[in-house]
Design a protein around this motif. Structure first.
Motif, short mmCIF file in Angstrom:
data_model
loop_
_atom_site.label_atom_id
_atom_site.label_comp_id
_atom_site.label_asym_id
_atom_site.label_seq_id
_atom_site.Cartn_x
_atom_site.Cartn_y
_atom_site.Cartn_z
N LEU A 145 0.82 -1.21 0.00
CA LEU A 145 0.00 0.00 0.00
C LEU A 145 0.86 1.26 0.00
CD1 LEU A 145 -2.91 -0.85 2.46
CD2 LEU A 145 -3.17 -0.10 0.10
N THR A 146 1.95 1.23 0.75
CA THR A 146 2.84 2.38 0.79
C THR A 146 3.45 2.64 -0.58
OG1 THR A 146 3.39 1.94 3.11
CG2 THR A 146 4.89 3.36 1.89
N VAL A 147 3.93 1.58 -1.22
CA VAL A 147 4.52 1.72 -2.55
C VAL A 147 3.48 2.18 -3.57
CG1 VAL A 147 5.60 0.47 -4.46
CG2 VAL A 147 6.35 0.04 -2.12
N ILE A 166 -0.29 -0.24 -10.38
CA ILE A 166 -0.64 -1.67 -10.23
C ILE A 166 0.60 -2.55 -10.36
CG2 ILE A 166 -1.94 -3.57 -11.25
CD1 ILE A 166 -4.04 -1.46 -12.08
N VAL A 167 1.42 -2.26 -11.37
CA VAL A 167 2.62 -3.08 -11.61
C VAL A 167 3.60 -2.98 -10.45
CG1 VAL A 167 4.67 -3.32 -13.05
CG2 VAL A 167 2.43 -3.02 -14.11
N LEU A 168 3.86 -1.76 -10.00
CA LEU A 168 4.81 -1.58 -8.90
C LEU A 168 4.26 -2.12 -7.58
CD1 LEU A 168 6.24 1.96 -9.72
CD2 LEU A 168 7.34 -0.26 -10.01
N GLY A 169 2.94 -2.01 -7.39
CA GLY A 169 2.34 -2.60 -6.19
C GLY A 169 2.52 -4.11 -6.18
N CYS A 170 2.26 -4.74 -7.32
CA CYS A 170 2.43 -6.19 -7.43
C CYS A 170 3.89 -6.58 -7.27
CB CYS A 170 1.88 -6.66 -8.77
SG CYS A 170 1.88 -8.46 -8.98
N GLY A 173 4.95 -6.48 -3.73
CA GLY A 173 4.41 -7.63 -3.01
C GLY A 173 5.23 -8.89 -3.26
N LEU A 174 5.64 -9.08 -4.51
CA LEU A 174 6.48 -10.24 -4.83
C LEU A 174 7.82 -10.16 -4.10
CD1 LEU A 174 5.81 -10.48 -8.68
CD2 LEU A 174 5.08 -12.12 -6.93
N LEU A 175 8.39 -8.96 -4.05
CA LEU A 175 9.68 -8.78 -3.40
C LEU A 175 9.59 -9.04 -1.90
CD1 LEU A 175 12.63 -7.91 -3.40
CD2 LEU A 175 11.86 -5.53 -3.24
N VAL A 176 8.63 -8.39 -1.26
CA VAL A 176 8.50 -8.56 0.19
C VAL A 176 8.09 -9.99 0.53
CG1 VAL A 176 7.34 -7.75 2.27
CG2 VAL A 176 7.93 -6.13 0.48
N GLY A 177 7.20 -10.56 -0.29
CA GLY A 177 6.79 -11.94 -0.06
C GLY A 177 7.95 -12.92 -0.17
N SER A 178 8.87 -12.65 -1.09
CA SER A 178 10.03 -13.53 -1.24
C SER A 178 10.98 -13.41 -0.06
CB SER A 178 10.77 -13.19 -2.54
OG SER A 178 11.36 -11.90 -2.47
N LEU A 179 10.97 -12.25 0.59
CA LEU A 179 11.85 -12.03 1.74
C LEU A 179 11.27 -12.58 3.04
CD1 LEU A 179 13.03 -8.37 0.98
CD2 LEU A 179 14.28 -10.49 0.57
N ILE A 180 9.95 -12.68 3.10
CA ILE A 180 9.28 -13.19 4.30
C ILE A 180 8.82 -14.61 4.00
CG2 ILE A 180 7.42 -12.84 5.97
CD1 ILE A 180 7.41 -9.92 5.24
N GLU A 181 9.54 -15.58 4.51
CA GLU A 181 9.34 -16.98 4.15
C GLU A 181 7.92 -17.46 4.46
OE1 GLU A 181 11.35 -21.35 5.08
OE2 GLU A 181 12.26 -19.52 5.86
N VAL A 182 7.36 -17.02 5.56
CA VAL A 182 6.04 -17.52 5.95
C VAL A 182 4.93 -16.97 5.05
CG1 VAL A 182 6.67 -17.89 8.35
CG2 VAL A 182 5.81 -15.65 7.64
N LEU A 190 -0.27 -11.52 -4.80
CA LEU A 190 -1.71 -11.27 -4.81
C LEU A 190 -2.07 -10.06 -3.95
CD1 LEU A 190 -3.09 -14.93 -4.59
CD2 LEU A 190 -3.16 -13.39 -6.56
N VAL A 191 -1.44 -9.96 -2.79
CA VAL A 191 -1.69 -8.81 -1.93
C VAL A 191 -1.24 -7.52 -2.61
CG1 VAL A 191 -1.03 -7.66 0.23
CG2 VAL A 191 -1.61 -10.09 0.24
N GLY A 192 -0.07 -7.57 -3.25
CA GLY A 192 0.42 -6.39 -3.97
C GLY A 192 -0.48 -6.00 -5.13
N LEU A 193 -0.99 -7.00 -5.84
CA LEU A 193 -1.91 -6.72 -6.95
C LEU A 193 -3.18 -6.05 -6.43
CD1 LEU A 193 -2.70 -7.04 -9.94
CD2 LEU A 193 -3.59 -9.30 -9.36
N ALA A 194 -3.72 -6.59 -5.34
CA ALA A 194 -4.93 -6.00 -4.76
C ALA A 194 -4.68 -4.57 -4.30
CB ALA A 194 -5.42 -6.85 -3.59
N ALA A 195 -3.53 -4.35 -3.66
CA ALA A 195 -3.20 -3.00 -3.18
C ALA A 195 -3.03 -2.04 -4.35
CB ALA A 195 -1.92 -3.05 -2.35
N GLY A 196 -2.38 -2.48 -5.42
CA GLY A 196 -2.17 -1.62 -6.57
C GLY A 196 -3.46 -1.25 -7.26
N VAL A 197 -4.32 -2.24 -7.48
CA VAL A 197 -5.61 -1.98 -8.15
C VAL A 197 -6.47 -1.05 -7.31
CG1 VAL A 197 -7.77 -3.04 -8.89
CG2 VAL A 197 -5.60 -4.14 -9.45
#
Length: 242
Positions: A145-147, A166-170, A173-182, A190-197
């Motif tokens: 959401l911040t991005v 939308i693209v940068l939000g997604c 999300g991919l970047l942060v999701g890859s860094l947070i294993e859980v 998906l969260v980034g896509l939703a936030a971007g849209v």
């Protein structure tokens, strides 16, 4: 007149607040979510230019307080849905209490009901819960959401600006999701896509409203995507992570 850049900065700040308080005691997150909802409630009637705005603010504040209260008490969004239903009833009761001839009745009711949906949605941030996975989801939601909000401040016109958001939000999300294993790539994306849209749509829509340049209305427009995003983050987390 308040610009779209101001709304973008305020949205990004509110989203960052959720991410920061996610690491602290739960009451800090509750206060943050409640503050976001309150700012939205105060400015929403002005943003959409509802008649009898004071009554609308009261209905929205009561709906938001009840939604947060029942979620903290029973930890179940089902009860938040019940509160939303009562908020709809409150919108009609407000109309019955009006003594101004009830001009623009349909607009007035629909505006308050829409605002009540946003107020109830804010409780979604608290429904995500506590624990390692929940904190990870909260962080991904806050970062995306911040991005996304920051992207709306870029001088990119028209649909290109929305696409970039939308693209940068997604991507965030991919970047942060890859860094947070859980959390993982899929959930983060998906969260980034939703936030971007969501952010792109709100920025494009409410930026056209004549009242969006007023202080309280601008705050409401800025708080809206942050408040609503709690539900998609919660849903994605439940569907993908279980």
């Amino acid at each position: 007149m308040i610009s779209g850049t101001f709304r973008a900065v305020v949205s990004a700040t509110a989203a960052a607040g959720i991410g920061i308080t996610a690491f602290g005691d739960r009451f800090l997150l509750v206060i943050t979510v409640a503050g976001i909802a309150a700012l939205f409630a105060i400015g929403w009637p002005t943003l959409v230019e509802l008649p009898a705005r004071r009554g609308a603010v009261i209905v929205l504040l009561l709906t938001g307080a009840a939604a947060i209260g029942v979620l903290l008490l029973w930890d179940d969004l089902l009860y938040v849905a019940v509160v939303l239903g009562l908020g709809v009833v409150g919108a009609f009761v407000r109309e019955l209490a009006r003594r101004d001839g009830r001009p623009r009745l349909v607009e007035s009711v629909s505006g308050v009901v829409t605002g009540a949906v946003v107020m109830a949605s804010a409780a979604g941030w608290l429904a995500i819960g506590t624990g390692k996975v929940s904190v990870g989801l909260l962080l991904v939601g806050a970062v995306t959401l911040t991005v996304s909000s920051a992207c709306t401040a870029l001088p990119i016109p028209g649909w290109l600006g929305s696409a970039a958001t939308i693209v940068l939000g997604c991507a965030s999300g991919l970047l942060v999701g890859s860094l947070i294993e859980v959390v993982g790539l899929l959930t983060g994306g998906l969260v980034g896509l939703a936030a971007g849209v969501l952010t792109a749509a709100v920025h494009a829509l409410f930026g056209q409203f004549p009242a969006s340049g007023r202080p309280t209305a601008a705050l409401a427009a800025a708080m809206l995507p942050v408040a609503v995003a709690g539900v998609p983050v919660y849903v994605v987390g439940r569907l993908v992570l279980g």
